[in-house]
Scaffold this motif. Sequence first.
Motif, short mmCIF file in Angstrom:
data_model
loop_
_atom_site.label_atom_id
_atom_site.label_comp_id
_atom_site.label_asym_id
_atom_site.label_seq_id
_atom_site.Cartn_x
_atom_site.Cartn_y
_atom_site.Cartn_z
N ARG A 245 0.85 -1.19 0.00
CA ARG A 245 0.00 0.00 0.00
C ARG A 245 0.89 1.24 0.00
O ARG A 245 2.07 1.19 0.37
CB ARG A 245 -0.92 0.00 1.22
N VAL A 246 0.33 2.36 -0.42
CA VAL A 246 1.05 3.63 -0.42
C VAL A 246 0.68 4.38 0.85
O VAL A 246 -0.49 4.68 1.08
CB VAL A 246 0.70 4.46 -1.66
N ASP A 247 1.67 4.65 1.67
CA ASP A 247 1.43 5.25 2.98
C ASP A 247 1.13 6.74 2.85
O ASP A 247 1.99 7.53 2.45
CB ASP A 247 2.67 5.04 3.87
N LEU A 248 -0.10 7.13 3.19
CA LEU A 248 -0.51 8.52 3.05
C LEU A 248 0.18 9.43 4.05
O LEU A 248 0.40 10.62 3.77
CB LEU A 248 -2.03 8.64 3.21
N ASP A 249 0.52 8.92 5.22
CA ASP A 249 1.12 9.77 6.27
C ASP A 249 2.49 10.30 5.85
O ASP A 249 2.89 11.38 6.29
CB ASP A 249 1.23 8.99 7.58
N SER A 250 3.21 9.53 5.05
CA SER A 250 4.56 9.95 4.66
C SER A 250 4.64 10.39 3.21
O SER A 250 5.72 10.73 2.72
CB SER A 250 5.55 8.79 4.89
N LEU A 251 3.52 10.38 2.52
CA LEU A 251 3.51 10.65 1.08
C LEU A 251 3.67 12.13 0.79
O LEU A 251 3.10 12.98 1.47
CB LEU A 251 2.18 10.14 0.49
N ARG A 426 -9.82 5.86 3.80
CA ARG A 426 -8.40 6.20 3.81
C ARG A 426 -7.55 4.94 3.66
O ARG A 426 -6.58 4.92 2.88
CB ARG A 426 -8.05 6.94 5.10
N GLU A 427 -7.90 3.89 4.41
CA GLU A 427 -7.16 2.64 4.32
C GLU A 427 -7.23 2.07 2.90
O GLU A 427 -6.23 1.63 2.32
CB GLU A 427 -7.73 1.63 5.31
N LYS A 428 -8.44 2.07 2.34
CA LYS A 428 -8.63 1.52 1.00
C LYS A 428 -7.92 2.36 -0.05
O LYS A 428 -7.42 1.83 -1.05
CB LYS A 428 -10.12 1.43 0.70
N LEU A 429 -7.86 3.68 0.17
CA LEU A 429 -7.17 4.55 -0.78
C LEU A 429 -5.69 4.17 -0.89
O LEU A 429 -5.12 4.21 -1.98
CB LEU A 429 -7.32 6.01 -0.34
N GLU A 430 -5.08 3.79 0.23
CA GLU A 430 -3.66 3.42 0.20
C GLU A 430 -3.44 2.19 -0.68
O GLU A 430 -2.44 2.11 -1.41
CB GLU A 430 -3.16 3.16 1.62
N PHE A 431 -4.37 1.23 -0.64
CA PHE A 431 -4.28 0.07 -1.52
C PHE A 431 -4.58 0.45 -2.97
O PHE A 431 -3.93 -0.05 -3.89
CB PHE A 431 -5.24 -1.03 -1.05
N ASP A 432 -5.57 1.31 -3.17
CA ASP A 432 -5.91 1.73 -4.53
C ASP A 432 -4.76 2.47 -5.19
O ASP A 432 -4.50 2.30 -6.39
CB ASP A 432 -7.16 2.63 -4.51
#
Length: 462
Positions: A245-251, A426-432
């Motif tokens: 997944r793409v980590d939104l907190d550090s993106l 938010r969780e699903k967005l990281e996988f998307d």
Amino acid sequence: MIRLFKHYVPYAVLILGAIDFALLLLAAEAGWLIRLWQVGVDGGATAERLPNMLAFAGAVQAAMVAVGVYGVEALHSVRFATARLVAAMALGIIGLSLLFFIFPPVAFWRSSLLYATWIALVAMVAVRGLLRDVLSGERFRRRLLVLGAGPRAARIEALTHKPGASVAVVGFVAMNDGPAAVTGSVNRVDIASLPDHLLALRATEVVLALEERRNALPLNDLLRIKTTGVEVHDFSSFLESETGRVDLDSLNPSWLIFSDGFSAGRRLSSWGKRLFDVMASLAGLVLFAPLILIAGIAVKLESKGPVFYRQRRVGLYGETFDVIKLRSMRTDAEVGGKAVWAQKDDPRVTRVGRFIRQTRIDELPQVWSVLKGEMSFVGPRPERPQFVADLEERLPYYGERHVVKPGITGWAQINYPYGASIADAREKLEFDLYYAKNYTPFLDLLILLQTARVVIWPEGAR
């Protein structure tokens, strides 16, 4: 981890998969030879039976991927793995029956297939019993040195303690970029030579986990580490490879722009994807028509109202389209047409609706949207315009999920239980975002196969 067609696969899974494939080939040959010996017929050259052996091994291993034989729990529990292997063998035999019907030259005698199935099942269970501790032990874990000792470093430490972790942290180096959040870190000023420190710890990889890069980026250290042949990863890339997944907190935008992903080379793959969607949707409309008819009758008998319902959704590049599904809720589920998140044990869902949601039968009419080109079989789930407008305001990069066609199934759907809140979105967005960034036909195939696991063992369907 090894990157296979832009997707990260743990070494233990890759090795076990190769062993399983070899065992399946041997089991297929053994099944033939046993039956030939019983009837007193010369077996001939093994090469003559190679297509049959490959058909058996390929179909069964595809079923093994589909039901989660290579998941974390299956790697750590022989009992769990055995149950999944039994399910995989059953599913594989069904797939083989279809393959034998379409292409008779690769068919098995029933007795040979029975022998091969039992031999393969016993052999693969035995291998898991023998290699369980090895596959889940330190041997296949990469040794990680973390540059940083703050909250980011603490996240990496927590990640390595999860079941199935493929890395082990051998040390933390405090880089004076903020207060320490991990114990046992060594200050950089106390290390005379970072390359020598790496060698002493036998580290194979380094992750840069600084809290603040301004005036703290250790360029000389990173250059020396890189030139010694040790892999260096930034924090976001490391989390992407380990979590899928793409980590939104550090993106940040620069990482998305300069990282490997969203390549133009996917255009050829997209043409192939569209060709597959057209062929599969045509076949699906024929194959699923009786099931849709039966489910539609059940929906109609239980509650008044239409069998199907249309709902506006957001698709590729933000364009809207109407999605068609079997109705699973009461007709008064949304008073005034106001969009409402689904809930756990949602009282608006009918009894038939609950069943067709758990089995994903309600999604089957969307095959028509796939044929029209509005959707694909694999992609992020399309959301309603009202939700999208709200989520784009609350979640950064939410609009980037629309750079690929929405799908009936997707990377988020097989990795995260059904969610109906901002936190879940938010969780699903990281996988998307991971899927949109790393899309390949290989990842699509993996998602399609593992969708069977979600259907057979429903989790969180609402």
